[in-house]
Design a protein around this motif. Structure first.
Motif, mmCIF file in Angstrom:
data_model
loop_
_atom_site.group_PDB
_atom_site.id
_atom_site.type_symbol
_atom_site.label_atom_id
_atom_site.label_comp_id
_atom_site.label_asym_id
_atom_site.label_seq_id
_atom_site.Cartn_x
_atom_site.Cartn_y
_atom_site.Cartn_z
ATOM 1 N N ILE A 192 0.674 -1.131 0.092
ATOM 2 C CA ILE A 192 -0.103 0.270 -0.062
ATOM 3 C C ILE A 192 0.839 1.192 -0.136
ATOM 4 O O ILE A 192 1.748 1.406 0.687
ATOM 5 N N SER A 193 0.613 2.091 -0.675
ATOM 6 C CA SER A 193 1.674 3.359 -1.303
ATOM 7 C C SER A 193 1.238 4.208 0.344
ATOM 8 O O SER A 193 0.139 4.297 0.181
ATOM 9 N N PRO A 194 1.944 4.866 0.731
ATOM 10 C CA PRO A 194 1.576 5.812 1.392
ATOM 11 C C PRO A 194 0.975 6.983 1.362
ATOM 12 O O PRO A 194 0.514 8.186 1.856
ATOM 13 N N TYR A 244 -7.133 2.855 3.595
ATOM 14 C CA TYR A 244 -6.526 2.157 4.579
ATOM 15 C C TYR A 244 -6.651 1.089 4.791
ATOM 16 O O TYR A 244 -6.199 0.126 4.284
ATOM 17 N N PHE A 245 -8.003 0.958 5.660
ATOM 18 C CA PHE A 245 -8.254 -0.166 5.553
ATOM 19 C C PHE A 245 -8.698 -1.259 4.892
ATOM 20 O O PHE A 245 -8.186 -2.638 5.380
ATOM 21 N N PRO A 246 -9.590 -0.513 3.848
ATOM 22 C CA PRO A 246 -10.189 -1.923 3.573
ATOM 23 C C PRO A 246 -8.697 -2.055 2.406
ATOM 24 O O PRO A 246 -9.497 -3.754 1.804
ATOM 25 N N GLN A 247 -7.469 -1.915 2.012
ATOM 26 C CA GLN A 247 -7.057 -2.146 1.076
ATOM 27 C C GLN A 247 -5.879 -3.163 2.101
ATOM 28 O O GLN A 247 -5.235 -4.158 1.285
ATOM 29 N N THR A 248 -6.280 -3.215 3.293
ATOM 30 C CA THR A 248 -5.437 -3.769 3.891
ATOM 31 C C THR A 248 -6.414 -5.693 4.141
ATOM 32 O O THR A 248 -5.701 -6.038 4.457
ATOM 33 N N LEU A 249 -7.674 -5.587 4.478
ATOM 34 C CA LEU A 249 -8.210 -6.777 4.340
ATOM 35 C C LEU A 249 -8.340 -8.001 3.865
ATOM 36 O O LEU A 249 -7.758 -8.781 4.713
ATOM 37 N N PRO A 250 -7.135 -7.652 2.388
ATOM 38 C CA PRO A 250 -6.925 -9.235 1.608
ATOM 39 C C PRO A 250 -5.975 -9.947 2.929
ATOM 40 O O PRO A 250 -5.736 -11.064 2.869
ATOM 41 N N GLY A 251 -5.412 -9.291 3.015
ATOM 42 C CA GLY A 251 -4.075 -10.183 3.842
ATOM 43 C C GLY A 251 -4.972 -10.413 4.835
ATOM 44 O O GLY A 251 -4.404 -11.514 5.817
ATOM 45 N N ILE A 252 -5.575 -9.118 5.909
ATOM 46 C CA ILE A 252 -6.654 -9.932 6.947
ATOM 47 C C ILE A 252 -7.275 -11.353 6.728
ATOM 48 O O ILE A 252 -6.911 -12.533 7.330
#
Lengths: 416, 354
Positions: free
Chosen positions: A309-311, A332-340
């Protein structure tokens, strides 16, 4: 010289180009397949076959069929009401005599004991006494030897045993059993343990997954935002326990969580508590140790997704007027969902199969399904129950994965 | 193209066959003997008194293995005809039950060359040769509990002795203690335990301390639990406590009231390939000299009556069979446990899980 289209399509040796192409494609596919064959064989032999065999063991039980052939044959004509006739008793006497001489009476007794408590000693003593019987009438003689043979239930049990397949183990794994006349009834409450055990397994797995997520997400974020040198050092600290044996980590927790272990002694010295707290051999110890072991499994997929994810995205959101929490939550959070999703799924499924850690740091009320599967395999040698519990666990896991797939989508899982 | 196919095929075949070959390791009779015991300090004493001297004397290599008394392992081995243990140390109820189920070799005492009458308990077992007399006792740490338990009732008295108790994770031994603490005379224990109301009574008594129990499975755990202060008192095998006191400098004390005496026996699983060597080893291990030697390392009673005059005098007062320990001793009934062990075990597992 100008060649015609048909002539161009033919290669020098006369075979059509299309056919040649097909052959080459086929050979390429065959070569690729050959490279995969060893792996395919390995997975088939070490994975598919054993699991298939286990599922088969959960429903296949021919103990009574092979060890009491005469009785099984005689019971084919029995209508299931009252008691069978003299011929069946004669067959039973023959089988008991043979069982005594072959020393298989205990195996028969053990199988019957699963459904009729007390049957083991009664069958073995009946076999011993029946070896002295030589002439009829067998019905009266056998009932005289042991009143067990006057019970309708034992004959229903034997009739059920005449097919090589049984639903007994699967039923027992969800706290049902065969009652009189082979009806399916619930197991009495003081013996009903497995439904509670399955729920407990799910509950502990969910709890540990949630704990690892809460602990792992901030650490993963920290690892992505720190400069490379510090984040590499921290990464080593995260991964180093991961490389230590699970058994050693669990034993280390015993040392920490004991009544007079490091944690209790420190808390008492700091006057936070006056009596040692019960931190081990109960649910607290189990969840703590399992969270510690599972943390890298949740953390690393989240970290690797966060790295992509680009800052500048969050900075853009802030510059457009979003507050810090709003920017984090909506951008930010929705982009981390696949990892979660990846990390949580991995941790959850691994937790379902735990049995060593709860056995070492948990109490008797914290034992998960794996403990019972191991107990039936190692202590009671009851392959049927162990297979049935394993089959149900496998099916439940596959079902949960299917539900997860429908909700989240397997193609949305990313590992980085 | 064809050569690469051939190479790939050859690699696959080689890979699979090598992985299969690695598993085969030929072992011949006459070069080694695999003996399985209970591990820990007890196996260490067997190593010093039996395995090492015998290996030196006979040139045979002794391979050791450990287990926690689960007879199911022996059953599984014999049932699948893959017997890797040549000799196993079992307790008396396993010896009786496995013998009745045809899992063990019947002992030919003439071949052994031993006088059966000189071995305490030798006439009781067809498939085993007694090795030692051990006791399950209640032990506690004098440093943490200066006024320790005096009778078995104190094990169940959490008001007088608060704190956790360690108990062996099995119905074996615990049901008898529950009944004795509930007021049953020692000579009536097994008679009452034969009846369903008797078993209910024992479980009800165990219910009173259930939430305070730490369950142990391996003989080395009780001294560790006591040393860590995790439990106020624990059941234990007496030799392990003796070893902790002697070799680790602990101040553990044994309460001998209601001690449960039992035999440990050498048995030979059926289908093993080293019967001759196993017999020779048992003959050596049952000799008076070896038996007396073992008492130098651990406080278990020798079964060979000729060994008793040679027992280490320092260990005599610690033996389970010492006169002042026998006042309220319970001799474990192997026939009862061989008969009822399976059922009671299942009930215990269900009780534990609630």
């Amino acid at each position: 010289m100008v060649k015609t289209a048909g002539q161009i399509a033919d290669s020098p040796d006369g075979v059509p180009l299309r056919l040649k192409l097909q052959r080459i494609e086929g050979r390429r596919k065959l070569k690729a397949f050959n490279l995969v064959v060893p792996l395919l064989l390995f997975i088939l032999i070490s994975f598919v076959l054993p699991i298939g065999r286990m599922m088969f063991n959960a429903v296949h039980d021919d103990t009574l069929l092979t060890l009491m052939p005469r009785t099984m044959a005689a019971l084919k004509e029995w209508d299931g009401k009252d008691l069978p006739d003299e011929m069946a008793y004669a067959a039973l006497a023959g089988d008991l005599k043979e069982a005594w001489s072959q020393k298989s009476a205990a195996t028969i007794g053990k199988r019957m004991n699963y459904e009729l408590p007390g049957a083991l000693s009664q069958v073995t003593s009946s076999a011993r006494k029946a070896s002295a019987l030589f002439a009829g009438p067998y019905k009266a003689a056998l009932i005289e030897i042991n009143p067990l043979w006057r019970q309708h239930d034992v004959w229903s049990l034997m009739q059920r045993g005449s097919s090589g397949y049984t639903a007994y183990y699967l039923l027992r794994s969800v706290d049902y059993q065969y009652g009189s006349s082979s009806r399916i009834i619930a197991v009495p409450p003081e013996k009903a343990t497995f439904r509670e055990v399955f729920l407990r397994t799910l509950g502990i797995s969910l709890g540990v997954t949630a704990a690892t997520l809460l602990l792992g997400f901030p650490v993963a974020y920290l690892l992505t935002t720190l400069p490379p040198k510090t984040s590499n050092l921290l990464m080593i600290l995260v991964v180093l326990p991961f490389w230590t044996s699970v058994l050693m980590r669990t034993t280390a927790w015993v040392v920490l969580l004991q009544q007079h272990g490091l944690i209790n002694d420190t808390l008492i010295a700091l006057h936070v508590i006056s009596q040692p707290a019960d931190l081990i051999f109960n649910r607290v110890g189990t969840v703590v140790a399992m969270t510690h072991i599972q943390l890298p499994f949740t953390l690393l997929p989240i970290y690797s997704v966060m790295k992509t994810i680009s800052p500048s995205v969050v900075r853009a959101a802030r510059s457009l007027g979003a507050g810090p929490f709003y920017a984090f939550w909506k951008v930010y959070f929705p982009q981390t969902l696949p990892g979660i999703a990846a990390g949580c799924l991995l941790t959850f499924i691994l937790c379902l199969g735990y049995y060593i850690t709860p056995e070492l740091v948990g109490g008797p009320n914290d034992q998960m399904v794996g403990y019972f599967i191991a107990h039936f395999t190692n202590q009671e040698l009851n392959w049927g129950m162990a297979s049935a519990l394993g089959a149900i666990l496998l099916t439940a896991t596959l079902l949960l994965y299917y539900v997860f797939n429908k909700l989240v989508g397997a193609d949305r899982i990313k590992m980085g | 193209m064809r050569t690469s196919l051939i190479i790939v095929g050859a690699l696959a075949v080689i890979g699979l066959s090598v992985s299969g070959l690695v598993a085969i390791r030929p072992a011949f009779a006459g070069d080694q003997l695999t003996i399985t015991g209970y591990g820990g300090a007890y196996q260490m004493s067997q190593r010093k008194a039996y395995f090492e001297p015998y290996a030196k004397q006979s040139g045979l290599k002794i391979i050791e293995d450990e287990y926690n008394g689960e007879s199911s392992k022996i059953r599984a081995m014999v049932g699948t005809k893959s017997v890797s243990w040549d000799l196993v140390d079992v307790n008396s109820s396993s010896a009786v039950q496995l013998c009745a189920d045809g899992i063990l070799e019947t002992i030919d005492w003439k071949k052994l060359g031993l006088d059966r009458t000189k071995i305490t308990g030798g006439d009781k077992f067809d498939c085993g040769v007694p090795s030692i007399i051990s006791a399950t006792v209640v032990a506690y740490d004098k440093d943490r509990l200066p006024n320790g338990p005096k009778t078995i009732g104190d094990l169940f008295d959490t008001k007088k002795f608060p704190g956790k108790r360690g108990l062996f994770k099995s119905a074996f031994g615990n049901l008898e203690w529950a009944l004795i603490a509930d007021g049953v005379a020692i000579k009536d224990v097994y008679r009452i335990l034969e009846t369903p109301p008797g078993v209910d009574r024992a479980f009800r008594k165990l219910d009173t301390i259930k939430k305070d129990v730490v369950w142990w499975t391996s003989g080395a755990q009780p001294p560790q639990l006591l040393a860590d202060g995790q439990v106020a008192m624990s059941s234990a095998w007496n030799g392990r406590i003796y070893d902790a006191v002697k070799n680790s400098g602990k101040h553990f004390e044994i309460m001998w009231d209601a001690q449960e005496l039992d035999w440990d026996l050498w048995v030979i699983p059926k289908g093993g390939s080293r019967l001759e060597d196993a017999y020779k080893f048992i003959a050596f291990a049952s000799s008076p000299a070896a038996q007396a030697d073992q008492t130098r390392y651990i406080s278990y009673g020798p079964v060979n009556q000729d060994a008793i005059p040679h027992v280490d005098p320092a260990v005599l007062p610690n033996l389970p069979t010492a006169p002042d320990h026998m006042a309220n001793a319970l001799l474990v009934d192997p026939i009862f446990w061989a008969d009822k062990g399976g059922e009671l075990g299942q009930r215990f597992t269900a009780w534990l899980a609630k």
